[in-house]
Design an enzyme around this catalytic site. Structure first.
Site, PDB file in Angstrom:
ATOM      1  N   THR A  32       2.536  58.127  37.660  1.00  0.00           N
ATOM      2  CA  THR A  32       3.355  56.923  37.838  1.00  0.00           C
ATOM      3  C   THR A  32       3.346  56.510  39.316  1.00  0.00           C
ATOM      4  O   THR A  32       3.333  57.377  40.194  1.00  0.00           O
ATOM      5  CB  THR A  32       4.799  57.232  37.388  1.00  0.00           C
ATOM      6  OG1 THR A  32       4.766  57.553  35.999  1.00  0.00           O
ATOM      7  CG2 THR A  32       5.727  56.040  37.602  1.00  0.00           C
ATOM      8  N   THR A  35      -0.327  54.063  43.236  1.00  0.00           N
ATOM      9  CA  THR A  35      -1.662  54.668  43.258  1.00  0.00           C
ATOM     10  C   THR A  35      -2.108  54.999  41.834  1.00  0.00           C
ATOM     11  O   THR A  35      -3.265  54.755  41.459  1.00  0.00           O
ATOM     12  CB  THR A  35      -1.668  55.945  44.141  1.00  0.00           C
ATOM     13  OG1 THR A  35      -0.895  55.696  45.321  1.00  0.00           O
ATOM     14  CG2 THR A  35      -3.072  56.335  44.543  1.00  0.00           C
ATOM     15  N   GLY A  86      -0.168  60.330  41.810  1.00  0.00           N
ATOM     16  CA  GLY A  86       0.039  60.174  43.241  1.00  0.00           C
ATOM     17  C   GLY A  86       1.097  61.133  43.757  1.00  0.00           C
ATOM     18  O   GLY A  86       1.566  62.017  43.026  1.00  0.00           O
ATOM     19  N   ALA A  87       1.472  60.965  45.020  1.00  0.00           N
ATOM     20  CA  ALA A  87       2.523  61.798  45.614  1.00  0.00           C
ATOM     21  C   ALA A  87       3.150  61.043  46.770  1.00  0.00           C
ATOM     22  O   ALA A  87       2.554  60.116  47.315  1.00  0.00           O
ATOM     23  CB  ALA A  87       1.945  63.117  46.117  1.00  0.00           C
ATOM     24  N   ASP A  88       4.350  61.459  47.129  1.00  0.00           N
ATOM     25  CA  ASP A  88       5.021  60.872  48.288  1.00  0.00           C
ATOM     26  C   ASP A  88       4.667  61.636  49.555  1.00  0.00           C
ATOM     27  O   ASP A  88       4.608  61.063  50.637  1.00  0.00           O
ATOM     28  CB  ASP A  88       6.535  60.864  48.055  1.00  0.00           C
ATOM     29  CG  ASP A  88       6.888  60.037  46.837  1.00  0.00           C
ATOM     30  OD1 ASP A  88       6.553  58.837  46.825  1.00  0.00           O
ATOM     31  OD2 ASP A  88       7.438  60.591  45.863  1.00  0.00           O
ATOM     32  N   GLY A  99       8.373  61.779  43.024  1.00  0.00           N
ATOM     33  CA  GLY A  99       9.607  61.243  42.445  1.00  0.00           C
ATOM     34  C   GLY A  99      10.151  60.039  43.171  1.00  0.00           C
ATOM     35  O   GLY A  99      11.233  59.564  42.843  1.00  0.00           O
ATOM     36  N   GLY A 101       9.249  57.208  42.722  1.00  0.00           N
ATOM     37  CA  GLY A 101       9.408  56.219  41.648  1.00  0.00           C
ATOM     38  C   GLY A 101      10.357  56.676  40.560  1.00  0.00           C
ATOM     39  O   GLY A 101      10.562  55.969  39.569  1.00  0.00           O
ATOM     40  N   GLU A 107       6.755  63.905  35.130  1.00  0.00           N
ATOM     41  CA  GLU A 107       5.552  64.273  35.904  1.00  0.00           C
ATOM     42  C   GLU A 107       5.434  65.786  36.005  1.00  0.00           C
ATOM     43  O   GLU A 107       4.346  66.359  35.856  1.00  0.00           O
ATOM     44  CB  GLU A 107       5.633  63.655  37.306  1.00  0.00           C
ATOM     45  CG  GLU A 107       5.523  62.137  37.287  1.00  0.00           C
ATOM     46  CD  GLU A 107       5.761  61.472  38.626  1.00  0.00           C
ATOM     47  OE1 GLU A 107       5.326  60.329  38.788  1.00  0.00           O
ATOM     48  OE2 GLU A 107       6.398  62.086  39.499  1.00  0.00           O
TER      49      GLU A 107
HETATM   50  C1  5RP Z   1       6.640  58.565  41.033  1.00  0.00           C
HETATM   51  C2  5RP Z   1       5.838  59.406  41.960  1.00  0.00           C
HETATM   52  C3  5RP Z   1       4.694  58.752  42.645  1.00  0.00           C
HETATM   53  O1  5RP Z   1       3.551  59.499  42.407  1.00  0.00           O
HETATM   54  C4  5RP Z   1       4.968  58.711  44.112  1.00  0.00           C
HETATM   55  O2  5RP Z   1       6.209  58.065  44.324  1.00  0.00           O
HETATM   56  C5  5RP Z   1       3.856  57.981  44.861  1.00  0.00           C
HETATM   57  O3  5RP Z   1       3.877  56.624  44.552  1.00  0.00           O
HETATM   58  P1  5RP Z   1       2.879  55.595  45.206  1.00  0.00           P
HETATM   59  O4  5RP Z   1       1.526  55.896  44.662  1.00  0.00           O
HETATM   60  O5  5RP Z   1       3.419  54.243  44.765  1.00  0.00           O
HETATM   61  O6  5RP Z   1       2.948  55.761  46.694  1.00  0.00           O
HETATM   62  O7  5RP Z   1       6.067  60.562  42.156  1.00  0.00           O
HETATM   63  O8  5RP Z   1       7.727  59.268  40.514  1.00  0.00           O
END
Ligand code: 5RP
Length: 223
Positions: A32, A35, A86-88, A99, A101, A107
């Site tokens: 989610t 990315t 993806g990841a933060d 998380g 998002g 996840e």
């Molecule tokens: C959602 C997530 C996403 O993978 C994380 O927030 C990265 O998002 P983005 O690709 O928009 O930077 O963990 O719960």
């Protein structure tokens, strides 16, 4: 490459990686976020060869279905062959914060089931110590204040993500100002607090492969 181009580039690289490994019964876990959304678009050209996917959020599920890509409930599959998300934040050990998002629980469940977990991110996400990005914790609503007090005792600043409800009907607390030197330990400690559903540290089950977008091109990092 700007950040958006990096996201598209890692998504395309991950889709190629998945396509090369497709077999008759392959189940693809789909993450989610922005990315992961790029990754979903990259699945479309070979959607007729995709057996099935499992989605880490309602948003991802509807994006997949809109493209005509089959989605199944996780309980309906025996295993997830490969999970792309993806990841933060990510560190060199491929421990992650996820998380942003709000989809962390689903996840983490898919990551736990997946044989291989591929993380896709642009270079801004790679850090030496996790924690600059606020760490999300999904909580049962009636436990929110109790969990917040426990987080303060652990040294973090809990901030309630107001107005946000997860796909599971719960709330999110984001932990600010915590330098996470031992991600596995903190992941466990947070999950011990009564009322916590799960937290956004992916250290006990880290990614297996990080596909990183940099200004100079794609770089891969293995744990
Ligand atoms: C959602 C997530 C996403 O993978 C994380 O927030 C990265 O998002 P983005 O690709 O928009 O930077 O963990 O719960």
């Amino acid at each position: 490459m700007d950040q958006n181009e990096m996201k598209k580039a890692v998504a395309a690289a991950a889709a190629k990686y998945v396509e090369e490994r497709l077999e008759a019964g392959t189940v693809i876990g789909v993450g989610t976020g922005s990315t992961a959304n790029c990754f979903i678009e990259c699945l479309a050209p070979f959607k007729d060869r995709i057996n099935c996917t499992v989605a880490s959020s309602e948003e991802t599920k509807s994006r997949l279905l809109k493209l005509g890509i089959p989605v199944m409930d996780l309980n309906g599959v025996n295993e997830v062959s490969i999970y792309v998300d993806g990841a933060d934040e990510a560190n060199a050990q491929l421990h992650l914060i996820k998380g942003g998002g709000g989809a962390l629980t689903r996840e983490k469940i898919i990551a736990a089931v997946a044989r291989e977990f591929v993380c896709i991110a642009d270079e801004s996400k790679l850090v030496s110590v996790l924690g600059r990005f606020p760490l999300p914790v999904e909580v049962i609503p009636m436990a929110r204040s109790h969990v917040g007090r426990a987080i303060v005792r652990l040294g973090g600043d809990p901030v309630y993500r107001e107005g946000f409800i997860t796909d599971n009907g719960n709330q999110i607390i984001d932990i600010h100002n915590m330098s996470i030197v031992d991600p596995r330990e903190l992941e466990q400690q947070l999950n011990q607090i009564t009322g916590v559903v799960t937290n956004g540290l992916f250290a006990i089950r880290p990614a297996d492969l990080l596909i990183l977008g940099t200004r100079d091109g794609i770089r891969t990092v293995k744990a």
